[in-house]
Design a protein around this motif. Structure first.
Motif, PDB file in Angstrom:
ATOM      1  N   GLY A 169       7.689   0.969   1.609  1.00 43.37           N
ATOM      2  CA  GLY A 169       7.738   0.530   2.997  1.00 43.37           C
ATOM      3  C   GLY A 169       6.897   1.440   3.863  1.00 43.37           C
ATOM      4  O   GLY A 169       6.439   2.496   3.405  1.00 43.37           O
ATOM      5  N   ALA A 170       6.674   1.012   5.100  1.00 47.10           N
ATOM      6  CA  ALA A 170       5.944   1.849   6.058  1.00 47.10           C
ATOM      7  C   ALA A 170       6.193   1.301   7.451  1.00 47.10           C
ATOM      8  O   ALA A 170       6.178   0.088   7.663  1.00 47.10           O
ATOM      9  N   VAL A 191      18.315 -14.120  -3.284  1.00 48.15           N
ATOM     10  CA  VAL A 191      16.958 -14.589  -3.573  1.00 48.15           C
ATOM     11  C   VAL A 191      16.173 -14.684  -2.267  1.00 48.15           C
ATOM     12  O   VAL A 191      16.741 -14.597  -1.173  1.00 48.15           O
ATOM     13  N   ASP A 192      14.853 -14.857  -2.420  1.00 48.31           N
ATOM     14  CA  ASP A 192      13.947 -14.953  -1.264  1.00 48.31           C
ATOM     15  C   ASP A 192      14.021 -13.701  -0.393  1.00 48.31           C
ATOM     16  O   ASP A 192      14.004 -13.783   0.839  1.00 48.31           O
ATOM     17  N   CYS A 193      14.123 -12.561  -1.037  1.00 47.41           N
ATOM     18  CA  CYS A 193      14.171 -11.292  -0.306  1.00 47.41           C
ATOM     19  C   CYS A 193      12.730 -10.796  -0.178  1.00 47.41           C
ATOM     20  O   CYS A 193      12.160 -10.275  -1.145  1.00 47.41           O
ATOM     21  N   VAL A 194      12.152 -11.000   0.989  1.00 51.16           N
ATOM     22  CA  VAL A 194      10.731 -10.687   1.188  1.00 51.16           C
ATOM     23  C   VAL A 194      10.613  -9.458   2.079  1.00 51.16           C
ATOM     24  O   VAL A 194      11.297  -9.352   3.103  1.00 51.16           O
ATOM     25  N   PHE A 195       9.752  -8.542   1.673  1.00 47.86           N
ATOM     26  CA  PHE A 195       9.578  -7.324   2.469  1.00 47.86           C
ATOM     27  C   PHE A 195       8.137  -6.855   2.344  1.00 47.86           C
ATOM     28  O   PHE A 195       7.528  -6.962   1.279  1.00 47.86           O
ATOM     29  N   TRP A 196       7.612  -6.329   3.446  1.00 45.21           N
ATOM     30  CA  TRP A 196       6.239  -5.822   3.418  1.00 45.21           C
ATOM     31  C   TRP A 196       6.215  -4.419   2.809  1.00 45.21           C
ATOM     32  O   TRP A 196       6.994  -3.549   3.191  1.00 45.21           O
ATOM     33  N   GLN A 197       5.326  -4.233   1.855  1.00 43.77           N
ATOM     34  CA  GLN A 197       5.229  -2.922   1.214  1.00 43.77           C
ATOM     35  C   GLN A 197       3.778  -2.462   1.128  1.00 43.77           C
ATOM     36  O   GLN A 197       2.884  -3.256   0.828  1.00 43.77           O
ATOM     37  N   PRO A 198       3.558  -1.174   1.359  1.00 40.42           N
ATOM     38  CA  PRO A 198       2.192  -0.643   1.270  1.00 40.42           C
ATOM     39  C   PRO A 198       1.691  -0.518  -0.167  1.00 40.42           C
ATOM     40  O   PRO A 198       0.493  -0.582  -0.417  1.00 40.42           O
ATOM     41  N   PRO A 202       3.166   0.158  -9.417  1.00 37.67           N
ATOM     42  CA  PRO A 202       2.306   1.249  -9.878  1.00 37.67           C
ATOM     43  C   PRO A 202       0.819   0.919  -9.866  1.00 37.67           C
ATOM     44  O   PRO A 202      -0.012   1.826  -9.836  1.00 37.67           O
ATOM     45  N   THR A 203       0.454  -0.368  -9.860  1.00 38.96           N
ATOM     46  CA  THR A 203      -0.976  -0.700  -9.888  1.00 38.96           C
ATOM     47  C   THR A 203      -1.472  -1.228  -8.549  1.00 38.96           C
ATOM     48  O   THR A 203      -2.642  -1.549  -8.404  1.00 38.96           O
ATOM     49  N   ALA A 204      -0.586  -1.335  -7.557  1.00 39.11           N
ATOM     50  CA  ALA A 204      -0.975  -1.964  -6.290  1.00 39.11           C
ATOM     51  C   ALA A 204      -1.901  -1.055  -5.486  1.00 39.11           C
ATOM     52  O   ALA A 204      -1.732   0.159  -5.458  1.00 39.11           O
ATOM     53  N   VAL A 205      -2.889  -1.657  -4.837  1.00 39.11           N
ATOM     54  CA  VAL A 205      -3.772  -0.876  -3.975  1.00 39.11           C
ATOM     55  C   VAL A 205      -3.665  -1.321  -2.525  1.00 39.11           C
ATOM     56  O   VAL A 205      -3.932  -0.542  -1.616  1.00 39.11           O
ATOM     57  N   ASP A 206      -3.266  -2.573  -2.298  1.00 40.10           N
ATOM     58  CA  ASP A 206      -3.157  -3.079  -0.931  1.00 40.10           C
ATOM     59  C   ASP A 206      -1.698  -3.373  -0.595  1.00 40.10           C
ATOM     60  O   ASP A 206      -0.900  -3.693  -1.471  1.00 40.10           O
ATOM     61  N   GLY A 207      -1.395  -3.309   0.695  1.00 37.92           N
ATOM     62  CA  GLY A 207      -0.066  -3.679   1.148  1.00 37.92           C
ATOM     63  C   GLY A 207       0.079  -5.187   1.261  1.00 37.92           C
ATOM     64  O   GLY A 207      -0.911  -5.917   1.291  1.00 37.92           O
ATOM     65  N   GLY A 208       1.319  -5.635   1.338  1.00 35.77           N
ATOM     66  CA  GLY A 208       1.570  -7.060   1.514  1.00 35.77           C
ATOM     67  C   GLY A 208       3.022  -7.378   1.266  1.00 35.77           C
ATOM     68  O   GLY A 208       3.826  -6.497   0.936  1.00 35.77           O
ATOM     69  N   ASP A 209       3.360  -8.657   1.437  1.00 33.07           N
ATOM     70  CA  ASP A 209       4.735  -9.092   1.215  1.00 33.07           C
ATOM     71  C   ASP A 209       5.045  -9.149  -0.276  1.00 33.07           C
ATOM     72  O   ASP A 209       4.269  -9.711  -1.049  1.00 33.07           O
ATOM     73  N   VAL A 210       6.165  -8.602  -0.633  1.00 34.19           N
ATOM     74  CA  VAL A 210       6.646  -8.736  -2.007  1.00 34.19           C
ATOM     75  C   VAL A 210       7.980  -9.464  -1.957  1.00 34.19           C
ATOM     76  O   VAL A 210       8.634  -9.516  -0.918  1.00 34.19           O
ATOM     77  N   GLU A 211       8.340 -10.020  -3.082  1.00 34.65           N
ATOM     78  CA  GLU A 211       9.591 -10.777  -3.130  1.00 34.65           C
ATOM     79  C   GLU A 211      10.497 -10.193  -4.206  1.00 34.65           C
ATOM     80  O   GLU A 211      10.038  -9.871  -5.303  1.00 34.65           O
ATOM     81  N   TYR A 212      11.758 -10.077  -3.856  1.00 32.75           N
ATOM     82  CA  TYR A 212      12.760  -9.567  -4.789  1.00 32.75           C
ATOM     83  C   TYR A 212      13.840 -10.614  -5.036  1.00 32.75           C
ATOM     84  O   TYR A 212      14.172 -11.405  -4.149  1.00 32.75           O
ATOM     85  N   VAL A 221      26.587  -1.942 -12.136  1.00 32.89           N
ATOM     86  CA  VAL A 221      25.277  -2.302 -12.702  1.00 32.89           C
ATOM     87  C   VAL A 221      24.628  -3.327 -11.776  1.00 32.89           C
ATOM     88  O   VAL A 221      25.295  -4.258 -11.319  1.00 32.89           O
ATOM     89  N   ALA A 222      23.343  -3.168 -11.497  1.00 31.19           N
ATOM     90  CA  ALA A 222      22.615  -4.185 -10.727  1.00 31.19           C
ATOM     91  C   ALA A 222      21.216  -4.328 -11.308  1.00 31.19           C
ATOM     92  O   ALA A 222      20.676  -3.390 -11.894  1.00 31.19           O
ATOM     93  N   THR A 223      20.656  -5.517 -11.144  1.00 29.25           N
ATOM     94  CA  THR A 223      19.283  -5.733 -11.596  1.00 29.25           C
ATOM     95  C   THR A 223      18.460  -6.295 -10.442  1.00 29.25           C
ATOM     96  O   THR A 223      18.993  -6.966  -9.552  1.00 29.25           O
ATOM     97  N   LEU A 224      17.189  -5.999 -10.470  1.00 23.62           N
ATOM     98  CA  LEU A 224      16.275  -6.645  -9.539  1.00 23.62           C
ATOM     99  C   LEU A 224      15.061  -7.124 -10.314  1.00 23.62           C
ATOM    100  O   LEU A 224      14.694  -6.563 -11.348  1.00 23.62           O
ATOM    101  N   THR A 225      14.469  -8.204  -9.796  1.00 25.04           N
ATOM    102  CA  THR A 225      13.170  -8.648 -10.278  1.00 25.04           C
ATOM    103  C   THR A 225      12.256  -8.665  -9.071  1.00 25.04           C
ATOM    104  O   THR A 225      12.657  -9.084  -7.981  1.00 25.04           O
ATOM    105  N   LYS A 226      11.049  -8.188  -9.265  1.00 25.50           N
ATOM    106  CA  LYS A 226      10.132  -8.033  -8.137  1.00 25.50           C
ATOM    107  C   LYS A 226       8.795  -8.666  -8.481  1.00 25.50           C
ATOM    108  O   LYS A 226       8.281  -8.477  -9.584  1.00 25.50           O
ATOM    109  N   TRP A 227       8.267  -9.409  -7.507  1.00 22.02           N
ATOM    110  CA  TRP A 227       6.963 -10.027  -7.655  1.00 22.02           C
ATOM    111  C   TRP A 227       5.978  -9.298  -6.740  1.00 22.02           C
ATOM    112  O   TRP A 227       6.010  -9.484  -5.519  1.00 22.02           O
ATOM    113  N   PRO A 228       5.123  -8.443  -7.294  1.00 21.34           N
ATOM    114  CA  PRO A 228       4.161  -7.723  -6.453  1.00 21.34           C
ATOM    115  C   PRO A 228       3.117  -8.673  -5.870  1.00 21.34           C
ATOM    116  O   PRO A 228       3.002  -9.827  -6.286  1.00 21.34           O
ATOM    117  N   VAL A 229       2.329  -8.160  -4.925  1.00 18.63           N
ATOM    118  CA  VAL A 229       1.340  -9.010  -4.255  1.00 18.63           C
ATOM    119  C   VAL A 229      -0.022  -8.973  -4.917  1.00 18.63           C
ATOM    120  O   VAL A 229      -0.884  -9.761  -4.594  1.00 18.63           O
TER     121      VAL A 229
END
Ligand code: FES
Ligand SMILES: [Fe+2]
Length: 327
Positions: A169-170, A191-198, A202-212, A221-229
């Protein structure tokens, strides 16, 4: 303090890779010392880590075949808690059930232990088994916080710009947009948890909305799945909190991610994120999470946290929480 909800659950004990055949480990679960050993043939056994003869820690002993030998006078114990041999009296009879033995299973690279009646084996992390994915288990670390505080933090997006600035975040991109929470048969899902991340991974270079997507199917115990931009494949993380006592846990992550990602940098990224969470977690008071909605203030972004607390209350959990009193 005993809690049937926790006693009759699978509790994360240790990483399976940390227990080779004929090795012994000492762990602490629900305020109890537990010895876990792996037989020569690879099967797992767990029992109370206290010799019934003179109170020695059995985890200081050694594995002989499938049995554990006490380090003091050499009594031998099998995985059912029977004392099968006392070297000072070689002709002596087997003494049955003199040690409390516990159920174990191995799943997601983790040794799970149940101190009561074991439920069906863990099935909370479908992504772990997906083809084309690899997994990495981080090392357990002691966190002086209750399991529910640790799990709730994992489900929280509003802290990203403040606790993880520059990665998750930023400022000024602080808004948590609305998302959907459903109470499922066995827990909670968002679901549909969208947040802007810089830097969304580990491979991202640009910021943008990601979805969790977040899922809880066990109080600790908890799990998350994340879709990078950045077009990188999605990845999933399961966080396990292994309850040492009500206000401290050994916590670690099991990650499942594309074989195209570098396991080392993926692990290091997630560990750096967790490093930032720990001081926050250890500062929270009360340490046992209050389930009375009036006990702490809330904001709209806490919808998932509120559902998680309701789930804990509905389970009747008392360990690591301050239960809400009946109104
Ligand atoms: S204390 Fe374990 S055999 Fe004596
Ligand atoms: Fe965090």
């Amino acid at each position: 303090m005993s809690d049937p909800v926790m006693e009759n659950s699978w509790l994360a004990g240790l990483n399976a890779a940390d227990l080779a055949p004929s090795e012994v480990a000492s762990i602490r679960l629900l305020d109890q010392d537990i010895v876990v050993w792996r037989s020569e043939d690879g099967s797992l056994q767990a029992a109370s880590d206290r010799c019934p003869h003179r109170g020695t820690k059995l985890s200081l002993g050694e594995v002989r075949g499938s049995q554990l030998m006490c380090p003091y006078h050499g009594w031998m114990f099998d995985g059912d808690g029977n004392c099968t041999y006392r070297p000072a009296h070689p002709a002596g009879r087997v003494r049955e059930g003199c040690l409390r033995a516990f159920a174990t299973c191995e799943r997601y690279g983790v040794v799970w232990v149940c101190l009561g009646d074991p439920p069906v084996e863990p099935d909370w992390f479908q992504e772990f088994d997906e083809s084309g994915y690899q997994s990495v288990n981080s090392a357990p670390r002691l966190v002086h916080a209750s399991g529910p505080r640790i799990i709730e933090n994992f489900l929280d997006m509003a802290h990203f710009p403040f606790v993880h600035p520059g990665s998750l975040g930023a400022e000024p991109q602080t808004e948590v947009r609305d998302y959907s929470v459903t109470v499922t048969e066995g827990g909670v899902e968002a679901v549909d948890c969208v947040f802007w991340q810089p830097a969304s991974g580990p491979t991202a270079v640009d910021g943008g909305d990601v979805e969790y997507t977040y899922r809880v199917a066990h109080p600790f115990v908890a799990t998350l799945t994340k879709w990078p931009v950045d077009g990188a494949p999605n990845f999933s993380i399961m966080l396990v909190a292994s309850p040492v006592d009500e206000v401290s846990c050994r916590a670690w992550m099991i990650s499942a991610f594309s074989e195209s990602l570098d396991a080392g940098s993926f692990h290091d990224f997630n560990e750096a994120v967790f490093d930032e969470d720990v001081p926050i977690l250890e500062s929270q008071r009360p340490q046992r999470i209050p389930l009375d909605p009036a006990a702490e203030m809330h904001q709209r972004a806490d919808k998932l946290s509120a559902a998680y607390r309701q789930y804990l209350q509905a389970l009747g959990l008392t360990y690591g929480v301050l239960p809400a009193l009946p109104r």
